[in-house]
Write a protein that holds these residues in place. Structure first.
Motif, PDB file in Angstrom:
ATOM      1  N   PHE A 260      37.491  21.436  -6.509  1.00 50.09           N
ATOM      2  CA  PHE A 260      38.387  20.333  -6.857  1.00 50.09           C
ATOM      3  C   PHE A 260      39.004  20.544  -8.231  1.00 50.09           C
ATOM      4  O   PHE A 260      40.170  20.210  -8.455  1.00 50.09           O
ATOM      5  CB  PHE A 260      37.632  19.002  -6.794  1.00 50.09           C
ATOM      6  CG  PHE A 260      37.147  18.638  -5.410  1.00 50.09           C
ATOM      7  CD1 PHE A 260      38.047  18.453  -4.377  1.00 50.09           C
ATOM      8  CD2 PHE A 260      35.802  18.492  -5.148  1.00 50.09           C
ATOM      9  CE1 PHE A 260      37.609  18.122  -3.111  1.00 50.09           C
ATOM     10  CE2 PHE A 260      35.348  18.166  -3.878  1.00 50.09           C
ATOM     11  CZ  PHE A 260      36.255  17.979  -2.856  1.00 50.09           C
ATOM     12  N   LYS A 261      38.242  21.116  -9.155  1.00 49.93           N
ATOM     13  CA  LYS A 261      38.773  21.417 -10.480  1.00 49.93           C
ATOM     14  C   LYS A 261      39.936  22.405 -10.380  1.00 49.93           C
ATOM     15  O   LYS A 261      41.012  22.202 -10.983  1.00 49.93           O
ATOM     16  CB  LYS A 261      37.670  21.992 -11.369  1.00 49.93           C
ATOM     17  CG  LYS A 261      38.143  22.406 -12.762  1.00 49.93           C
ATOM     18  CD  LYS A 261      37.002  23.042 -13.561  1.00 49.93           C
ATOM     19  CE  LYS A 261      37.475  23.498 -14.934  1.00 49.93           C
ATOM     20  NZ  LYS A 261      36.392  24.170 -15.700  1.00 49.93           N
ATOM     21  N   ALA A 262      39.736  23.473  -9.610  1.00 51.23           N
ATOM     22  CA  ALA A 262      40.774  24.492  -9.461  1.00 51.23           C
ATOM     23  C   ALA A 262      42.007  23.931  -8.770  1.00 51.23           C
ATOM     24  O   ALA A 262      43.150  24.169  -9.193  1.00 51.23           O
ATOM     25  CB  ALA A 262      40.225  25.681  -8.684  1.00 51.23           C
ATOM     26  N   LEU A 263      41.804  23.153  -7.722  1.00 53.47           N
ATOM     27  CA  LEU A 263      42.931  22.551  -7.011  1.00 53.47           C
ATOM     28  C   LEU A 263      43.679  21.569  -7.909  1.00 53.47           C
ATOM     29  O   LEU A 263      44.914  21.515  -7.910  1.00 53.47           O
ATOM     30  CB  LEU A 263      42.442  21.840  -5.743  1.00 53.47           C
ATOM     31  CG  LEU A 263      41.966  22.735  -4.595  1.00 53.47           C
ATOM     32  CD1 LEU A 263      41.307  21.897  -3.503  1.00 53.47           C
ATOM     33  CD2 LEU A 263      43.141  23.529  -4.018  1.00 53.47           C
ATOM     34  N   SER A 264      42.917  20.796  -8.702  1.00 45.60           N
ATOM     35  CA  SER A 264      43.537  19.832  -9.610  1.00 45.60           C
ATOM     36  C   SER A 264      44.411  20.538 -10.641  1.00 45.60           C
ATOM     37  O   SER A 264      45.548  20.114 -10.913  1.00 45.60           O
ATOM     38  CB  SER A 264      42.445  19.008 -10.303  1.00 45.60           C
ATOM     39  OG  SER A 264      43.002  18.151 -11.271  1.00 45.60           O
ATOM     40  N   GLU A 265      43.903  21.628 -11.221  1.00 50.69           N
ATOM     41  CA  GLU A 265      44.694  22.367 -12.209  1.00 50.69           C
ATOM     42  C   GLU A 265      45.942  22.982 -11.576  1.00 50.69           C
ATOM     43  O   GLU A 265      47.020  22.973 -12.177  1.00 50.69           O
ATOM     44  CB  GLU A 265      43.827  23.457 -12.849  1.00 50.69           C
ATOM     45  CG  GLU A 265      42.783  22.912 -13.803  1.00 50.69           C
ATOM     46  CD  GLU A 265      42.042  24.016 -14.543  1.00 50.69           C
ATOM     47  OE1 GLU A 265      42.414  25.200 -14.378  1.00 50.69           O
ATOM     48  OE2 GLU A 265      41.089  23.701 -15.282  1.00 50.69           O
ATOM     49  N   LEU A 266      45.796  23.514 -10.378  1.00 48.45           N
ATOM     50  CA  LEU A 266      46.954  24.106  -9.695  1.00 48.45           C
ATOM     51  C   LEU A 266      48.008  23.050  -9.375  1.00 48.45           C
ATOM     52  O   LEU A 266      49.208  23.325  -9.424  1.00 48.45           O
ATOM     53  CB  LEU A 266      46.491  24.809  -8.412  1.00 48.45           C
ATOM     54  CG  LEU A 266      45.727  26.125  -8.632  1.00 48.45           C
ATOM     55  CD1 LEU A 266      45.033  26.559  -7.340  1.00 48.45           C
ATOM     56  CD2 LEU A 266      46.674  27.219  -9.120  1.00 48.45           C
ATOM     57  N   CYS A 267      47.553  21.836  -9.090  1.00 49.87           N
ATOM     58  CA  CYS A 267      48.496  20.734  -8.854  1.00 49.87           C
ATOM     59  C   CYS A 267      49.219  20.359 -10.150  1.00 49.87           C
ATOM     60  O   CYS A 267      50.442  20.178 -10.175  1.00 49.87           O
ATOM     61  CB  CYS A 267      47.762  19.518  -8.283  1.00 49.87           C
ATOM     62  SG  CYS A 267      47.185  19.707  -6.582  1.00 49.87           S
ATOM     63  N   LYS A 268      48.457  20.243 -11.244  1.00 50.64           N
ATOM     64  CA  LYS A 268      49.048  19.867 -12.533  1.00 50.64           C
ATOM     65  C   LYS A 268      50.010  20.939 -13.043  1.00 50.64           C
ATOM     66  O   LYS A 268      50.985  20.627 -13.743  1.00 50.64           O
ATOM     67  CB  LYS A 268      47.944  19.621 -13.556  1.00 50.64           C
ATOM     68  CG  LYS A 268      47.116  18.362 -13.277  1.00 50.64           C
ATOM     69  CD  LYS A 268      45.972  18.216 -14.267  1.00 50.64           C
ATOM     70  CE  LYS A 268      45.150  16.968 -13.960  1.00 50.64           C
ATOM     71  NZ  LYS A 268      43.979  16.829 -14.875  1.00 50.64           N
ATOM     72  N   GLU A 269      49.755  22.193 -12.685  1.00 52.55           N
ATOM     73  CA  GLU A 269      50.628  23.290 -13.091  1.00 52.55           C
ATOM     74  C   GLU A 269      51.869  23.408 -12.213  1.00 52.55           C
ATOM     75  O   GLU A 269      52.752  24.234 -12.472  1.00 52.55           O
ATOM     76  CB  GLU A 269      49.844  24.608 -13.043  1.00 52.55           C
ATOM     77  CG  GLU A 269      48.740  24.696 -14.104  1.00 52.55           C
ATOM     78  CD  GLU A 269      47.717  25.799 -13.808  1.00 52.55           C
ATOM     79  OE1 GLU A 269      46.755  25.941 -14.580  1.00 52.55           O
ATOM     80  OE2 GLU A 269      47.904  26.507 -12.791  1.00 52.55           O
ATOM     81  N   GLY A 270      51.929  22.556 -11.184  1.00 54.48           N
ATOM     82  CA  GLY A 270      53.085  22.563 -10.296  1.00 54.48           C
ATOM     83  C   GLY A 270      53.060  23.654  -9.238  1.00 54.48           C
ATOM     84  O   GLY A 270      54.070  23.928  -8.585  1.00 54.48           O
TER      85      GLY A 270
END
Length: 431
Positions: A260-270
């Motif tokens: 979830f951390k990795a997915l969240s960062e990838l979402c925030k990075e667009g």
């Protein structure tokens, strides 16, 4: 030909991961020409008739009625943030009242296991001649019921050959001191009186068989799959950017927070659109998975499917883009090779293993890399593996957006190495 008594708490048609191994072993031992009878608990809850073929080959099945304990109100250890690898090896302490409640619950479970064995002893005493005919007794742990029953067989028939199969160590930090004290004694006794010992993984072997005397009669025999488990239609992917998580979360010891951390960062990075992410859960510990997703505000991507039949579960595995396999690997507690790994293996879908703990080079990671099943992240290698996990997810997402399936090429050797028919041949040498 040997006359074998297979003692297992879980057996077909009870729907439980713990039913698969004993059911398959009993069936293939019978197919090999041995006379196999079974003692098990009377089935309860959801039933799975996909393995009913076993009853065409085995002999009598003695079912013992046993009351079930309600675990719904037993407190769980669910930390609010992901622990570091050093912290993770220590179970987060509950309030004193909750610890006492849980400890008493675990002690009561042991008492009930003994009551199950007492019922079995009455059956043996009332039919002593029949039970005296067995050459070999095979027991599979857990739970403790089958182990206590093996003590009964050794009590009345000291010369019967005992093969004790361990799916897990008998002690676990979360059981509490009183229960673990009893469990450690039970584990020591069964290791001493058994003629052959089996574990389902190298990690379990190292944790249980600590004495040279045990190791001399012990070996690792992995779980596996049956040919009938292979989906008729592997190309059943539903086209979504989906992940599937199955089974017990072991009070949060199985932790996929890093995903979830990795997915969240990838979402925030667009790089990933959160609306595309779908994480399905099958089992009874959705609240634990939800608490892990909430740390990174991704609880909305979750879907709780609850309990489903085994056939429905297998179908969901072939439909999912990625299959999640949380595990652990601590210096003082090695993770096991769960039966889910072998179910996942035959679907042809990629496996993403999340291994928490302070010890690198886990057995599950080694197998995933050797056979090309997908990707394995290890918390002990977080600095390297976290970026690799993000890149793996990003590369797969790009393929998803292009309308392409996942890119994995599993080794053909896996199909032959983990066939239950072949695995049973290893067991036959012990009986």
């Amino acid at each position: 030909m040997k006359k074998i008594l297979f003692i297992t708490y879980n057996f077909a048609p009870r729907q439980s991961v713990g039913s698969i191994r004993p059911t398959r072993l009993a069936m293939y031992l019978a197919k090999m020409g041995h006379k196999v009878d079974v003692v098990c608990a009377k089935e309860y809850g959801m039933l799975d008739h996909s393995m009913d073929e076993v009853f065409d080959y085995i002999g009598t099945v003695e079912k013992i009625t046993h009351p079930q304990m309600n675990e719904k109100n037993i407190p769980l250890n669910t930390p609010q943030k992901q622990p570091t690898s050093k912290q993770a090896s220590k179970i987060k302490k509950l309030p004193l009242a909750d610890r006492v409640k849980k400890s008493l619950f675990e002690v009561k479970k042991i008492k009930m296991a003994k009551e199950f064995a007492d019922k079995f002893e009455d059956i043996v005493k009332n039919d002593i001649d029949r039970f005296s005919e067995y050459d070999t007794v095979i027991t599979t742990y857990g739970p403790l019921e089958s182990t206590y029953c093996s003590f009964v067989m050794k009590k009345y028939f000291p010369n019967v050959r005992l093969v004790s199969d361990f799916r897990d160590p008998m002690t676990f930090a979360d059981y509490g001191y009183p229960a673990n004290l009893i469990r450690a004694r039970v584990q020591k006794k069964v290791c001493e009186i058994s003629d052959a010992l089996v574990s389902i993984s190298k990690g379990t072997y190292d944790e249980i068989f600590t004495k040279e005397a045990y190791r001399k009669k012990a070996k690792v025999i992995y779980n596996g799959y049956d040919i009938s488990d292979i989906p008729k239609n592997k190309n059943n992917y539903d086209g979504q950017y989906s992940f599937l998580c199955l089974g017990t979360m072991y009070h949060g010891k199985r932790d996929v927070s890093v995903l979830f951390k990795a997915l969240s960062e990838l979402c925030k990075e667009g790089n990933i659109d959160e609306k595309d992410i779908k994480v399905n859960y099958v089992g009874g510990h959705f609240d634990i998975l939800k608490s892990q997703a909430e740390r990174y505000s991704l609880e909305n991507v979750l879907s709780n499917r609850g309990f489903v039949t085994r056939s429905e579960c297998m179908a969901m595995q072939t439909e999912s883009r990625n299959l999640l396999l949380p595990n652990w690997n601590f210096h003082n507690a090695k993770g096991v090779l769960t039966g889910k790994f072998f179910e996942y293996m035959v679907t042809g879908r990629p496996i993403i293993s999340i291994v928490c703990g302070d010890t690198p080079d886990s057995e599950i990671s080694e197998l995933i890399e050797r056979y090309g099943f997908g990707f394995s992240y290890e918390q002990a290698n977080d600095k390297e593996d976290y970026e690799k996990l993000k890149q793996y997810l990003l590369n797969d997402y790009k393929r998803y957006k292009q309308g392409l399936d996942c890119e994995i090429i599993p080794s053909d050797d896996a199909v032959s190495d983990f066939n239950y028919e072949k695995i049973t041949e290893q067991f036959e040498k012990l009986v």
